[in-house]
Design an enzyme around this catalytic site. Sequence first.
Site, PDB file in Angstrom:
ATOM      1  N   ASN A  42      56.272  59.348  62.802  1.00  0.00           N
ATOM      2  CA  ASN A  42      56.016  58.742  64.105  1.00  0.00           C
ATOM      3  C   ASN A  42      54.584  58.203  64.134  1.00  0.00           C
ATOM      4  OD1 ASN A  42      55.326  61.526  64.033  1.00  0.00           O
ATOM      5  ND2 ASN A  42      55.393  61.714  66.249  1.00  0.00           N
ATOM      6  N   CYS A  53      59.196  56.134  66.596  1.00  0.00           N
ATOM      7  CA  CYS A  53      59.659  57.378  65.965  1.00  0.00           C
ATOM      8  C   CYS A  53      59.721  57.249  64.440  1.00  0.00           C
ATOM      9  CB  CYS A  53      61.053  57.729  66.450  1.00  0.00           C
ATOM     10  SG  CYS A  53      61.172  58.126  68.197  1.00  0.00           S
ATOM     11  N   GLU A  55      62.120  58.057  62.401  1.00  0.00           N
ATOM     12  CA  GLU A  55      63.391  57.537  61.878  1.00  0.00           C
ATOM     13  C   GLU A  55      63.382  56.011  61.828  1.00  0.00           C
ATOM     14  OE1 GLU A  55      62.873  59.782  64.230  1.00  0.00           O
ATOM     15  OE2 GLU A  55      64.600  61.070  64.562  1.00  0.00           O
ATOM     16  N   CYS A  88      66.777  56.123  68.585  1.00  0.00           N
ATOM     17  CA  CYS A  88      66.947  56.122  67.126  1.00  0.00           C
ATOM     18  C   CYS A  88      68.416  56.208  66.747  1.00  0.00           C
ATOM     19  CB  CYS A  88      66.153  57.257  66.491  1.00  0.00           C
ATOM     20  SG  CYS A  88      64.380  56.940  66.495  1.00  0.00           S
TER      21      CYS A  88
HETATM   22  N1  THU Z   1      59.799  61.536  67.796  1.00  0.00           N
HETATM   23  C1  THU Z   1      60.236  61.094  66.579  1.00  0.00           C
HETATM   24  O1  THU Z   1      59.475  60.534  65.795  1.00  0.00           O
HETATM   25  N2  THU Z   1      61.530  61.312  66.262  1.00  0.00           N
HETATM   26  C2  THU Z   1      62.416  62.007  67.019  1.00  0.00           C
HETATM   27  O2  THU Z   1      63.569  62.148  66.637  1.00  0.00           O
HETATM   28  C3  THU Z   1      61.991  62.610  68.288  1.00  0.00           C
HETATM   29  C4  THU Z   1      60.640  62.191  68.773  1.00  0.00           C
HETATM   30  C5  THU Z   1      58.382  61.361  68.145  1.00  0.00           C
HETATM   31  C6  THU Z   1      58.090  60.371  69.222  1.00  0.00           C
HETATM   32  C7  THU Z   1      56.743  60.834  69.697  1.00  0.00           C
HETATM   33  O3  THU Z   1      55.735  60.316  68.836  1.00  0.00           O
HETATM   34  C8  THU Z   1      56.783  62.346  69.490  1.00  0.00           C
HETATM   35  O4  THU Z   1      57.858  62.581  68.579  1.00  0.00           O
HETATM   36  C9  THU Z   1      57.010  63.149  70.753  1.00  0.00           C
HETATM   37  O5  THU Z   1      58.076  62.666  71.463  1.00  0.00           O
END
Ligand code: THU
Length: 125
Positions: A42, A53, A55, A88
């Site tokens: 992220n 995110c 993913e 995602c």
């Molecule tokens: N986040 C992800 O990168 N992937 C996920 O599946 C859930 C959330 C990140 C977004 C943000 O930077 C942090 O986690 C908190 O929400």
Amino acid sequence: MDEQTLVNLAIEARKHAYSPYSKFPVGAALLARSGKVYTGVNVENAVNGLSICAERVALFKAVSEGERGFDKIAVVCDAGYCRPCGACRQVLYEHASDLEILMGNPDGQFKRTTIRDLLPEAFTL
Ligand code: THU
């Protein structure tokens, strides 16, 4: 590729997360049909709404390098077994409607699911 190896790659990638605002690092490792693995983390921003995110970073890296078709993604964060967010799920489905998902934790344990189970009745055009 061995599932544990893919989860371990997501754990390694997570170390590069840029998450100064949420302090919630996430790592992903996406296995393309070609056999190549693309990692993602992220990447947050001071402007709300501009963060992305792990993913989607992994997927966009892969697609932008010409990959089409994906078999599996491992996602690791510190919230039990890491579950991809709704945005995602939709984006992953577009590129891999039969994707297997390994929801992992930082200790390397993981649970298996599929994009179809996480996003039933997905929207497509
Ligand atoms: N986040 C992800 O990168 N992937 C996920 O599946 C859930 C959330 C990140 C977004 C943000 O930077 C942090 O986690 C908190 O929400």
